[in-house]
Design a protein around this motif. Structure first.
Motif, PDB file in Angstrom:
ATOM      1  N   HIS A   1       4.255 -12.913  -9.093  1.00  0.00           N
ATOM      2  CA  HIS A   1       4.479 -11.595  -8.517  1.00  0.00           C
ATOM      3  C   HIS A   1       3.129 -10.975  -8.157  1.00  0.00           C
ATOM      4  O   HIS A   1       2.223 -10.919  -9.001  1.00  0.00           O
ATOM      5  CB  HIS A   1       5.207 -10.705  -9.518  1.00  0.00           C
ATOM      6  CG  HIS A   1       6.606 -11.161  -9.793  1.00  0.00           C
ATOM      7  ND1 HIS A   1       7.658 -10.877  -8.957  1.00  0.00           N
ATOM      8  CD2 HIS A   1       7.117 -11.904 -10.799  1.00  0.00           C
ATOM      9  CE1 HIS A   1       8.764 -11.414  -9.434  1.00  0.00           C
ATOM     10  NE2 HIS A   1       8.466 -12.049 -10.560  1.00  0.00           N
ATOM     11  N   MET A   2       3.020 -10.485  -6.931  1.00  0.00           N
ATOM     12  CA  MET A   2       1.725  -9.960  -6.474  1.00  0.00           C
ATOM     13  C   MET A   2       1.442  -8.580  -7.054  1.00  0.00           C
ATOM     14  O   MET A   2       2.327  -7.732  -7.172  1.00  0.00           O
ATOM     15  CB  MET A   2       1.680  -9.885  -4.952  1.00  0.00           C
ATOM     16  CG  MET A   2       1.685 -11.258  -4.299  1.00  0.00           C
ATOM     17  SD  MET A   2       1.258 -11.154  -2.553  1.00  0.00           S
ATOM     18  CE  MET A   2      -0.540 -11.061  -2.664  1.00  0.00           C
ATOM     19  N   ILE A   3       0.184  -8.378  -7.412  1.00  0.00           N
ATOM     20  CA  ILE A   3      -0.325  -7.093  -7.872  1.00  0.00           C
ATOM     21  C   ILE A   3      -1.053  -6.458  -6.694  1.00  0.00           C
ATOM     22  O   ILE A   3      -1.830  -7.136  -6.019  1.00  0.00           O
ATOM     23  CB  ILE A   3      -1.339  -7.296  -9.029  1.00  0.00           C
ATOM     24  CG1 ILE A   3      -0.758  -8.155 -10.148  1.00  0.00           C
ATOM     25  CG2 ILE A   3      -1.875  -5.969  -9.552  1.00  0.00           C
ATOM     26  CD1 ILE A   3       0.393  -7.555 -10.882  1.00  0.00           C
ATOM     27  N   GLY A   4      -0.831  -5.177  -6.435  1.00  0.00           N
ATOM     28  CA  GLY A   4      -1.590  -4.583  -5.351  1.00  0.00           C
ATOM     29  C   GLY A   4      -1.146  -3.191  -4.983  1.00  0.00           C
ATOM     30  O   GLY A   4      -0.050  -2.747  -5.317  1.00  0.00           O
ATOM     31  N   VAL A   5      -2.041  -2.509  -4.284  1.00  0.00           N
ATOM     32  CA  VAL A   5      -1.745  -1.180  -3.750  1.00  0.00           C
ATOM     33  C   VAL A   5      -0.975  -1.389  -2.449  1.00  0.00           C
ATOM     34  O   VAL A   5      -1.454  -2.070  -1.554  1.00  0.00           O
ATOM     35  CB  VAL A   5      -3.052  -0.404  -3.478  1.00  0.00           C
ATOM     36  CG1 VAL A   5      -2.745   0.974  -2.918  1.00  0.00           C
ATOM     37  CG2 VAL A   5      -3.894  -0.325  -4.736  1.00  0.00           C
ATOM     38  N   PRO A   6       0.242  -0.840  -2.335  1.00  0.00           N
ATOM     39  CA  PRO A   6       1.025  -1.100  -1.126  1.00  0.00           C
ATOM     40  C   PRO A   6       0.447  -0.423   0.111  1.00  0.00           C
ATOM     41  O   PRO A   6      -0.095   0.672  -0.013  1.00  0.00           O
ATOM     42  CB  PRO A   6       2.399  -0.522  -1.486  1.00  0.00           C
ATOM     43  CG  PRO A   6       2.160   0.474  -2.573  1.00  0.00           C
ATOM     44  CD  PRO A   6       0.932  -0.001  -3.310  1.00  0.00           C
TER      45      PRO A   6
ATOM     46  N   PHE B   1      -9.664  -3.587  -4.226  1.00  0.00           N
ATOM     47  CA  PHE B   1      -8.472  -4.017  -3.495  1.00  0.00           C
ATOM     48  C   PHE B   1      -8.569  -3.604  -2.021  1.00  0.00           C
ATOM     49  O   PHE B   1      -8.205  -4.361  -1.124  1.00  0.00           O
ATOM     50  CB  PHE B   1      -7.223  -3.415  -4.141  1.00  0.00           C
ATOM     51  CG  PHE B   1      -5.981  -4.067  -3.666  1.00  0.00           C
ATOM     52  CD1 PHE B   1      -5.535  -5.237  -4.247  1.00  0.00           C
ATOM     53  CD2 PHE B   1      -5.274  -3.542  -2.607  1.00  0.00           C
ATOM     54  CE1 PHE B   1      -4.408  -5.877  -3.783  1.00  0.00           C
ATOM     55  CE2 PHE B   1      -4.141  -4.171  -2.135  1.00  0.00           C
ATOM     56  CZ  PHE B   1      -3.705  -5.330  -2.725  1.00  0.00           C
TER      57      PHE B   1
ATOM     58  N   PRO C   1       4.277  -4.602  -3.483  1.00  0.00           N
ATOM     59  CA  PRO C   1       3.919  -5.127  -4.805  1.00  0.00           C
ATOM     60  C   PRO C   1       5.134  -5.808  -5.443  1.00  0.00           C
ATOM     61  O   PRO C   1       6.271  -5.377  -5.256  1.00  0.00           O
ATOM     62  CB  PRO C   1       3.545  -3.875  -5.601  1.00  0.00           C
ATOM     63  CG  PRO C   1       3.154  -2.871  -4.589  1.00  0.00           C
ATOM     64  CD  PRO C   1       3.981  -3.156  -3.370  1.00  0.00           C
ATOM     65  N   GLY C   2       4.868  -6.885  -6.183  1.00  0.00           N
ATOM     66  CA  GLY C   2       5.955  -7.636  -6.804  1.00  0.00           C
ATOM     67  C   GLY C   2       6.455  -8.779  -5.945  1.00  0.00           C
ATOM     68  O   GLY C   2       7.208  -9.630  -6.424  1.00  0.00           O
TER      69      GLY C   2
ATOM     70  N   THR D   1      -5.604  -9.946  -8.323  1.00  0.00           N
ATOM     71  CA  THR D   1      -6.273  -8.992  -9.224  1.00  0.00           C
ATOM     72  C   THR D   1      -6.098  -9.395 -10.675  1.00  0.00           C
ATOM     73  O   THR D   1      -4.993  -9.739 -11.109  1.00  0.00           O
ATOM     74  CB  THR D   1      -5.706  -7.572  -9.005  1.00  0.00           C
ATOM     75  OG1 THR D   1      -5.878  -7.214  -7.630  1.00  0.00           O
ATOM     76  CG2 THR D   1      -6.417  -6.551  -9.880  1.00  0.00           C
TER      77      THR D   1
END
Lengths: 158, 89
Positions: free
Chosen positions: B39-44, B12, B31-32, B60
């Motif tokens: 809804h997006m997945i991810g490390v903010p 990521f 995220p979200g 992801t």
């Protein structure tokens, strides 16, 4: 989340099931949480969910099972939340999903980091969480022992 | 949706760094955040690149890691720019 008189809830966020210990540890954790009065839900992709469901055909342990992206959607839309999230992590995607849920949930985040390169993967985790870590790939015992050491504390204190 | 894959099986962090290094215009979301009805997945913070009507974003999947996707969509690009403008006020 639940009011004090109701049972506490947990979601187990399963990763890619390519590391053999995941399904066994997930079932063990589900059982351990139930014994401590916590109601577990399993969230994962189709393969991860089916491995858990096929391993417990009479549903002695497994309760609600849901798609992991639907779980993220419901958290994001504030339709539900859990008292605890247990994220199964052995790769970067696992870290990414756990970070997402940590950002969306008001509950406590506990990560279980395992696999051949568990220490490198754990080093990528920068969000607040409790870490249960072990070099476990085929043999679940190192991770099981770590869970046994901390689960009571987690349920009583987080 | 017709999309191009710019990176596959990336971390990521690598995707975020690629966007910041290669696109002058980008938006940061939590995220979200809903993009293309997902809804997006991810490390903010999740970094989304913009280039004209083209949107560059991480996607992801548990078994495949993170893909960096490129997709043209004027409506979503306009929505992201509006969001960015609101954030600056």
């Amino acid at each position: 989340m639940n009011s004090p008189e109701k049972k506490k809830t947990a979601v187990l966020l399963l990763g890619c099931p390519q590391v053999p210990v995941q399904t066994g540890i997930a079932l063990y954790l589900i059982s351990a949480l139930r014994k401590r009065g916590v109601l577990p839900t399993v969230a994962g992709n189709r393969a991860a969910r089916l491995l858990v469901e096929v391993s417990d055909p009479d549903r002695h342990y497994v309760g609600e099972v849901m798609d992991i992206d639907r779980c993220v959607g419901e958290l994001a839309e504030k339709k539900r939340d859990f008292d605890y999230s247990f994220a199964f992590i052995h790769n970067d995607a696992g870290v990414t999903y756990a970070a997402t849920v940590q950002a969306l949930s008001k509950g406590a985040m506990v990560v279980l980091v395992y696999g051949e390169h568990y220490d490198q993967v754990a080093a990528e985790i920068e969000f607040p969480c409790e870490k249960i870590m072990a070099k476990a790939v085929h043999n679940p015992m190192p991770l099981k022992k770590k869970i046994d050491e901390v689960l009571n504390w987690v349920v009583l204190n987080l | 949706m017709n999309y191009d894959i710019l990176m596959r099986d990336a971390s990521f962090k690598e995707c975020r760094e690629y966007i910041r290094a290669n696109f002058q215009e980008y938006v940061e979301v939590e995220p979200g955040f809903v993009l293309f009805e997902k809804h997006m997945i991810g490390v903010p913070p999740i970094t989304i690149g913009l280039s004209g009507d083209v949107i560059i974003f991480p996607y992801t999947k548990p078994c495949y890691g993170t893909f960096l996707l490129r997709l043209e969509c004027k409506e979503e690009a306009d929505r992201l720019r509006a969001l960015k403008a609101r954030g600056k006020k």
